[in-house]
Design a protein around this motif. Sequence first.
Motif, PDB file in Angstrom:
ATOM      1  N   VAL A   1      40.560  53.006  34.532  1.00 57.08           N
ATOM      2  CA  VAL A   1      40.953  52.161  35.671  1.00 57.08           C
ATOM      3  C   VAL A   1      40.338  52.668  36.968  1.00 57.08           C
ATOM      4  O   VAL A   1      40.021  51.891  37.867  1.00 57.08           O
ATOM      5  CB  VAL A   1      42.497  52.089  35.776  1.00 57.08           C
ATOM      6  CG1 VAL A   1      42.923  51.411  37.065  1.00 57.08           C
ATOM      7  CG2 VAL A   1      43.077  51.336  34.588  1.00 57.08           C
TER       8      VAL A   1
ATOM      9  N   CYS B   1      47.771  57.928  32.242  1.00 49.99           N
ATOM     10  CA  CYS B   1      47.321  56.627  32.747  1.00 49.99           C
ATOM     11  C   CYS B   1      47.890  56.322  34.133  1.00 49.99           C
ATOM     12  O   CYS B   1      48.411  55.235  34.381  1.00 49.99           O
ATOM     13  CB  CYS B   1      47.697  55.518  31.762  1.00 49.99           C
ATOM     14  SG  CYS B   1      46.855  53.954  32.062  1.00 49.99           S
TER      15      CYS B   1
ATOM     16  N   ARG C   1      33.496  47.979  30.552  1.00 50.67           N
ATOM     17  CA  ARG C   1      34.745  47.230  30.678  1.00 50.67           C
ATOM     18  C   ARG C   1      34.705  45.959  29.828  1.00 50.67           C
ATOM     19  O   ARG C   1      33.714  45.226  29.819  1.00 50.67           O
ATOM     20  CB  ARG C   1      35.004  46.872  32.149  1.00 50.67           C
ATOM     21  CG  ARG C   1      36.404  46.322  32.365  1.00 50.67           C
ATOM     22  CD  ARG C   1      36.729  46.140  33.833  1.00 50.67           C
ATOM     23  NE  ARG C   1      38.091  45.661  33.975  1.00 50.67           N
ATOM     24  CZ  ARG C   1      38.662  45.330  35.121  1.00 50.67           C
ATOM     25  NH1 ARG C   1      37.990  45.453  36.252  1.00 50.67           N
ATOM     26  NH2 ARG C   1      39.909  44.901  35.157  1.00 50.67           N
TER      27      ARG C   1
ATOM     28  N   PHE D   1      37.208  50.860  37.997  1.00 49.21           N
ATOM     29  CA  PHE D   1      37.217  49.425  38.268  1.00 49.21           C
ATOM     30  C   PHE D   1      36.973  49.171  39.759  1.00 49.21           C
ATOM     31  O   PHE D   1      37.464  49.916  40.613  1.00 49.21           O
ATOM     32  CB  PHE D   1      38.552  48.795  37.871  1.00 49.21           C
ATOM     33  CG  PHE D   1      38.867  48.859  36.401  1.00 49.21           C
ATOM     34  CD1 PHE D   1      37.962  49.374  35.471  1.00 49.21           C
ATOM     35  CD2 PHE D   1      40.086  48.393  35.928  1.00 49.21           C
ATOM     36  CE1 PHE D   1      38.273  49.419  34.112  1.00 49.21           C
ATOM     37  CE2 PHE D   1      40.399  48.429  34.572  1.00 49.21           C
ATOM     38  CZ  PHE D   1      39.493  48.948  33.666  1.00 49.21           C
TER      39      PHE D   1
ATOM     40  N   MET E   1      41.241  49.975  27.629  1.00 51.95           N
ATOM     41  CA  MET E   1      40.864  50.180  29.034  1.00 51.95           C
ATOM     42  C   MET E   1      39.543  50.928  29.220  1.00 51.95           C
ATOM     43  O   MET E   1      39.484  51.982  29.850  1.00 51.95           O
ATOM     44  CB  MET E   1      41.984  50.911  29.779  1.00 51.95           C
ATOM     45  CG  MET E   1      43.240  50.082  29.894  1.00 51.95           C
ATOM     46  SD  MET E   1      44.405  50.723  31.095  1.00 51.95           S
ATOM     47  CE  MET E   1      44.719  52.361  30.471  1.00 51.95           C
TER      48      MET E   1
ATOM     49  N   THR F   1      48.040  55.011  37.648  1.00 52.90           N
ATOM     50  CA  THR F   1      47.311  53.997  38.424  1.00 52.90           C
ATOM     51  C   THR F   1      48.052  53.673  39.723  1.00 52.90           C
ATOM     52  O   THR F   1      47.773  52.655  40.351  1.00 52.90           O
ATOM     53  CB  THR F   1      47.126  52.699  37.614  1.00 52.90           C
ATOM     54  OG1 THR F   1      48.410  52.198  37.228  1.00 52.90           O
ATOM     55  CG2 THR F   1      46.278  52.935  36.377  1.00 52.90           C
TER      56      THR F   1
ATOM     57  N   SER G   1      40.067  49.085  41.917  1.00 55.49           N
ATOM     58  CA  SER G   1      40.948  50.255  41.925  1.00 55.49           C
ATOM     59  C   SER G   1      40.934  50.969  43.278  1.00 55.49           C
ATOM     60  O   SER G   1      39.880  51.153  43.894  1.00 55.49           O
ATOM     61  CB  SER G   1      40.537  51.236  40.832  1.00 55.49           C
ATOM     62  OG  SER G   1      41.303  52.416  40.917  1.00 55.49           O
TER      63      SER G   1
END
Length: 275
Positions: A197, A173, A233, A200, A227, A175, A203
């Motif tokens: 993510v 994960c 989403r 998004f 997520m 980010t 992001s």
Amino acid sequence: MFKVIDTHTHFDAEEFDEDRAEAFARASEAGVGKVFLPAIDLKTTHAVLALSREYPGYAYPMIGLHPEEVKEDWKEQLAELRKILEEHRITGNANPAGDSPQVSDFIAIGEIGLDYYWSREFEHEQLEAFEEQVKWSVDTRLPLMIHCRKAQNEMVHLLKQYQKDLPGGVFHCFTGNQKEAEELLSFDNFVLGIGGVSTFKSSHLREDLPAVVPMNRIVLETDSPYMAPVPYRGKRNESAFVVEVLKTLAKAYNVSEEEFAKQTNETVERVFHLK
């Protein structure tokens, strides 16, 4: 049709109790060729083992104590988990590469790590539990599946003490920014797990990853049921949706989806010693 691998999905979670078999079927239909199941404690270790037996050659289990599950009984849980790990070292498939003595039903030690996002109440216990499980990785040659939130400095400091002996693993994960990515990739044989993510709108991963992260240092994941990627989403995530992450990253790296899938699958085989 090319296949992709979801390297991190909690199919044992209660969110799938009503339609687990259907979710597995949807993943397969979407082109997901394998799913990797992290454990977070003693109970889920048994659960992912059971699922791996129900879906042999498709679902692969991990073993570990998640940092958010490090509570008053963490030493007892680790002791029980260690027993299970030892029991399963004498069965399963030997590493076909032949370059390490890995023989286990488990494919990784995970999901383990540090999480100071909500609280530092068990800060020292988390560090002790993390270090103990890192030692398991060194001992068994099983890679690590590492969860880290608000603790990268502490995590890196601990891992550096074992850097020469670690077999590798995934920073799950991811980010972070370019600097954080470069710091993590200074650990040989470790890769970044990229999930929903990245899809998004807010992001920065679509710009930061191609700038500093080679394509062969990435694996795909969902972290379902959490997520979910765009366009799902806000809904329950599931392994079938890993295809949306693939589409997003292939576009960011300016390569075909098939090429990105091929590269990430090769990376998975290298890190987890699977064919």
